[in-house]
Every structure is written in C-alpha cells, then in structure tokens.
Design a protein around this motif. Structure first.
Motif, PDB file in Angstrom:
ATOM      1  N   ARG A 234      92.752 -30.145  28.603  1.00  0.00           N
ATOM      2  CA  ARG A 234      92.781 -31.109  27.488  1.00  0.00           C
ATOM      3  C   ARG A 234      91.513 -30.941  26.655  1.00  0.00           C
ATOM      4  O   ARG A 234      90.411 -30.802  27.205  1.00  0.00           O
ATOM      5  N   LYS A 235      91.697 -30.925  25.355  1.00  0.00           N
ATOM      6  CA  LYS A 235      90.559 -30.729  24.457  1.00  0.00           C
ATOM      7  C   LYS A 235      89.540 -31.851  24.601  1.00  0.00           C
ATOM      8  O   LYS A 235      89.900 -33.008  24.819  1.00  0.00           O
ATOM      9  N   VAL A 236      88.321 -31.455  24.452  1.00  0.00           N
ATOM     10  CA  VAL A 236      87.225 -32.409  24.414  1.00  0.00           C
ATOM     11  C   VAL A 236      86.825 -32.595  22.955  1.00  0.00           C
ATOM     12  O   VAL A 236      86.622 -31.620  22.229  1.00  0.00           O
ATOM     13  N   VAL A 237      86.729 -33.824  22.532  1.00  0.00           N
ATOM     14  CA  VAL A 237      86.359 -34.121  21.148  1.00  0.00           C
ATOM     15  C   VAL A 237      84.855 -34.380  21.097  1.00  0.00           C
ATOM     16  O   VAL A 237      84.372 -35.434  21.521  1.00  0.00           O
ATOM     17  N   TYR A 238      84.124 -33.395  20.615  1.00  0.00           N
ATOM     18  CA  TYR A 238      82.670 -33.536  20.494  1.00  0.00           C
ATOM     19  C   TYR A 238      82.336 -34.551  19.405  1.00  0.00           C
ATOM     20  O   TYR A 238      82.959 -34.569  18.344  1.00  0.00           O
ATOM     21  N   GLU A 239      81.343 -35.352  19.669  1.00  0.00           N
ATOM     22  CA  GLU A 239      80.864 -36.303  18.683  1.00  0.00           C
ATOM     23  C   GLU A 239      79.637 -35.693  17.986  1.00  0.00           C
ATOM     24  O   GLU A 239      78.714 -35.216  18.660  1.00  0.00           O
ATOM     25  N   PRO A 240      79.610 -35.657  16.664  1.00  0.00           N
ATOM     26  CA  PRO A 240      78.437 -35.095  15.972  1.00  0.00           C
ATOM     27  C   PRO A 240      77.249 -36.054  16.040  1.00  0.00           C
ATOM     28  O   PRO A 240      76.937 -36.765  15.084  1.00  0.00           O
ATOM     29  N   VAL A 241      76.580 -36.047  17.173  1.00  0.00           N
ATOM     30  CA  VAL A 241      75.567 -37.080  17.461  1.00  0.00           C
ATOM     31  C   VAL A 241      74.160 -36.699  17.029  1.00  0.00           C
ATOM     32  O   VAL A 241      73.274 -37.550  17.009  1.00  0.00           O
ATOM     33  N   ILE A 242      73.937 -35.424  16.717  1.00  0.00           N
ATOM     34  CA  ILE A 242      72.601 -35.000  16.309  1.00  0.00           C
ATOM     35  C   ILE A 242      72.515 -35.084  14.792  1.00  0.00           C
ATOM     36  O   ILE A 242      73.264 -34.406  14.086  1.00  0.00           O
ATOM     37  N   GLN A 243      71.607 -35.893  14.290  1.00  0.00           N
ATOM     38  CA  GLN A 243      71.502 -36.097  12.847  1.00  0.00           C
ATOM     39  C   GLN A 243      70.602 -35.029  12.235  1.00  0.00           C
ATOM     40  O   GLN A 243      69.407 -34.998  12.461  1.00  0.00           O
ATOM     41  N   SER A 244      71.206 -34.135  11.461  1.00  0.00           N
ATOM     42  CA  SER A 244      70.441 -33.139  10.700  1.00  0.00           C
ATOM     43  C   SER A 244      70.172 -33.705   9.312  1.00  0.00           C
ATOM     44  O   SER A 244      70.693 -34.772   8.965  1.00  0.00           O
ATOM     45  N   PRO A 245      69.384 -33.017   8.483  1.00  0.00           N
ATOM     46  CA  PRO A 245      69.141 -33.528   7.124  1.00  0.00           C
ATOM     47  C   PRO A 245      70.404 -33.669   6.281  1.00  0.00           C
ATOM     48  O   PRO A 245      70.412 -34.413   5.298  1.00  0.00           O
ATOM     49  N   ASP A 246      71.488 -32.964   6.663  1.00  0.00           N
ATOM     50  CA  ASP A 246      72.711 -33.056   5.852  1.00  0.00           C
ATOM     51  C   ASP A 246      73.946 -33.334   6.696  1.00  0.00           C
ATOM     52  O   ASP A 246      75.005 -32.748   6.482  1.00  0.00           O
ATOM     53  N   GLY A 247      73.814 -34.220   7.666  1.00  0.00           N
ATOM     54  CA  GLY A 247      74.989 -34.642   8.420  1.00  0.00           C
ATOM     55  C   GLY A 247      74.875 -34.420   9.914  1.00  0.00           C
ATOM     56  O   GLY A 247      73.891 -33.870  10.415  1.00  0.00           O
ATOM     57  N   GLY A 248      75.917 -34.858  10.629  1.00  0.00           N
ATOM     58  CA  GLY A 248      75.910 -34.791  12.084  1.00  0.00           C
ATOM     59  C   GLY A 248      76.248 -33.402  12.612  1.00  0.00           C
ATOM     60  O   GLY A 248      76.999 -32.645  11.993  1.00  0.00           O
TER      61      GLY A 248
END
Length: 395
Positions: free
Chosen positions: A329-343
């Motif tokens: 089953r796919k794992v849905v990664y959360e974009p948790v690292i905040q870069s200067p232009d988005g997660g």
C-alpha cells in the motif's frame, strides 16, 4: 520540523553558505557525485520516539527464533554464501514521514536492509552541517546518548572485531569509483582499514590475500559493500579474484545472505501501525480494486530500480514470477520540511550497529529530501532543497 530551528535556518540561509558547506564536506576527500541537500532535518522529540518504537518492533521480528526459517526463500539459490552467522552486523530501516488522521507526524516503513549504509559519512555530515551553519551545539545526529567518539569505538568493535586494521578491508566491486567513495574514505580514516576492489583480492587455498608494498597480507575480515546485483553479469571478475560463494577462510561483516533476509522480503511478515499493508504477489487471492493506492516492487532490486508506482491490473497479471514481487500500500509522504518555496517530503533511515555477543544498537540516522515522485537522488535531479542529509535532534 522543530519550528525554532527551521525558522532560524531558513532566515539565515544563503547559497554562499551552502557552497562553503559542500566545499568543507569534500575537503581532503573526494568529490561527491550525489546531491547533498541544503539543509538538515530537525527531528522533534515526539517523532523521534515513534521512530525508535517502530525500529524496536521490527527488531523483535528479526530476533524471533524462527526468523531464518521465515526468510529461507529470500536468498537466490545462485547467490547463497556459505558460513552464515547468527545475526547481521548492520540494520537500516527507511521510514517515510507522514501524517496520521489526527494530523500528527508518523513514520511509515518503506524499505529495510541487513546491509551497511553510509556509516562513515553520516557523522561527518552532521558535524559539518552544524559547523558550517552555526547550528546549536546541543543538536545531534546520534541516538541513545552516543557521541562521535563512542560511535567510532562501537563501529571499530563491529568491523574490526579482534583483528588488526591491516587484516580487515572494506570491499566493493570497484571501490575507488563508487558513488559512495567518500563514505569509504571517511570509514578508512576512522578505522584504519584497507579499501579494496574485488580484483585487488586473490585466493590461495581457502585464504584471501591482498598485496601491500610487494608483500602479501592475509585478509581475516571483509567489511562487505558489494551488492551481488551489481556483479550478476560480471562474474568473470571472480576468476581474477575469488568467488564469494566458495568455502573461504574469512569473516564477513556483514554476511551477504543478510542483504536478502532483511529486505522487502521481510515486510509482509510485519504487522504494525508503522508498516504499510504488504503482500507477496503470489499470495494474493484477488487483485485489489483500488490499485492506484498500491506500489509494485521487485524483491531483488536495489535503489528503487524496477518499482512500478502507478500500478495497473495489466502490470500485475503480466508478471511471470509473482513470488519475487510484493504489492505494498502506498505511503503518502507529508511535505513537512519547509523550504524557501514550499514543503519538501522526507524519509529517515535508522542505522543500527550489532556487535557480536551484544544487542543491536540504534546509533545514527540518514535522511533524504524529495520533491519528485520517488525518494532518492536519481529521482530529484532537477530540484533544489532535495538530496541526502541527516536528522538532528535535541540531545
């Protein structure tokens, strides 16, 4: 993910600092052919606790008395190496960082290996991130109260055992030209061992030797970095050197069979909140109707090769060796690292050392940042704020 460190890092980041960081990282060693990310990850304590718990659950399975029986079919018949020992010396578990239904960060197992990773490079990487960016001295890449010196001492115990450094070699098929050569050089700095390509080693009787200043030196231990996938079509090299499948008088650190035993093959046996639903393809009684929520993986591949992300029924039915594939089953990664232009998405690898006669010990971590469909350097070539990194925690 620890807000105060992330805010401070991003507010003071510059491309000049990043360039200086990379220059320091490579200084006196070698050029790094893979992308190192601009930033470390700042791992909060609640996620750290969940990572530790998830790792402990996996180790319980590996330590079961029947583990070898469970995984007996994991080793390809043509790559079964004799004289296997009782446990691996290295364990690495990769977790995607996700969110649960309540919005809390949770690790989900993606991959696991009974094989060494960048055990030399990661402590160096953590130290240079801290120095180059002026990060808080209390931040550490280590678990369990370990520091750099106690880590190196344990690594020596695991790799050297009771032998002198000149009797031990780190071996790969073409060691100087591997993408991970910087890790080899740092490991050599820590341990004093030789770095040898497969063809630098020769066999006499059942003993292995290499040549040093015109003298032959017997090898007693091999810190093995050779993945058999990489020599499947190059077995002629064994004629010039030695065949790992022969009876030879050498200790493997770690024994090659553990690469197969602790791998994607192990995942269907794990039942945990931290492990996505996983099946051997040949055990499925019916193909799931929601295949878009699954990923199809070959058991015997490395670094994401052969993985099918957008699975169709045709992909499943055309596989003629389903015993060598898993549906996960796919794992849905959360974009948790905040870069200067988005997660940015993140994956964290827990890295254990398991000395003979002792218990496995969680020591350090490796992390990877991604904006692409898959985690991994080769899938993120055209992005910034991606690549290999390390997680730092409050000590």
């Amino acid at each position: 993910m620890i807000g105060k460190y992330r805010d401070q890092f991003n507010s003071t980041f510059s491309e000049e600092k990043y360039s200086s960081f990379l220059k320091t990282l490579e200084s006196g060693l070698t050029n790094i052919p893979f992308r190192v990310a601009e930033t470390p990850i700042f791992i909060p304590s609640d996620l750290q606790k969940k990572l530790v718990e998830a790792g402990e659950e996996i180790i319980k399975l590996i330590k079961q008395p029947n583990f070898k029986e469970l995984t007996k079919d994991s080793i390809p018949a043509n790559w079964n190496v004799p004289n296997e020992n009782e446990h691996p010396h290295f364990l690495t578990f990769d977790f995607g960082i996700c969110k649960d239904p309540s919005g809390h960060l949770v690790p989900k197992l993606i991959e696991m290996q009974g094989f060494p990773s960048l055990y030399g490079f990661q402590p160096e990487l953590g130290r240079i991130y801290k120095e180059s960016y002026g990060l808080a001295s209390g931040l550490t890449p280590f678990f369990n109260g370990i520091n750099e010196q106690s880590y190196v001492d344990l690594l020596k115990k695991v790799v050297l055992g009771n032998y002198a450094p000149h009797q031990v070699a780190l071996m790969d098929v073409d060691a100087p030209n591997q993408k991970t050569a910087i890790d080899f050089l740092i490991t050599q700095k820590y341990l004093g061992i030789k770095i040898l390509s497969l063809t630098d080693i020769f066999k006499e009787g059942d003993a292995l030797f290499y040549e040093e200043k015109g003298e032959k030196v017997q090898l007693r231990r091999i810190y093995n970095r050779l993945i058999f996938d990489e020599v499947t079509d190059k077995t002629d090299l064994f004629i010039e050197s030695f065949d790992p499948r022969d009876e030879i008088d050498v200790e493997w650190i770690t024994h090659p069979n553990w690469f197969y035993r602790i791998s994607k093959y192990t995942m269907p046996f794990l039942k945990s909140e931290f492990v996505p639903e996983t099946h051997f393809l040949n055990t499925l009684t019916e193909i799931p109707a929601d295949l878009e929520n699954y990923v199809l993986k070959p058991l015997f591949s490395f670094a994401g090769m052969g993985v099918i992300i957008d699975v169709t029924k045709a992909d499943v039915t055309k596989i003629n060796d389903p015993e060598n594939w898993i549906l996960q089953r796919k794992v849905v990664y959360e974009p948790v690292i905040q870069s200067p232009d988005g997660g940015v998405k993140a994956e964290i690898r827990l890295m254990y050392l398991w000395a003979d006669g002792e218990e496995p010990k969680l020591c350090i971590n490796l992390a990877r940042l991604s904006r692409g469909k898959m985690i991994g350097v080769r899938y993120n070539k055209d992005f910034d704020w991606v690549g290999g990194t390390v997680g730092l925690m409050e000590g």
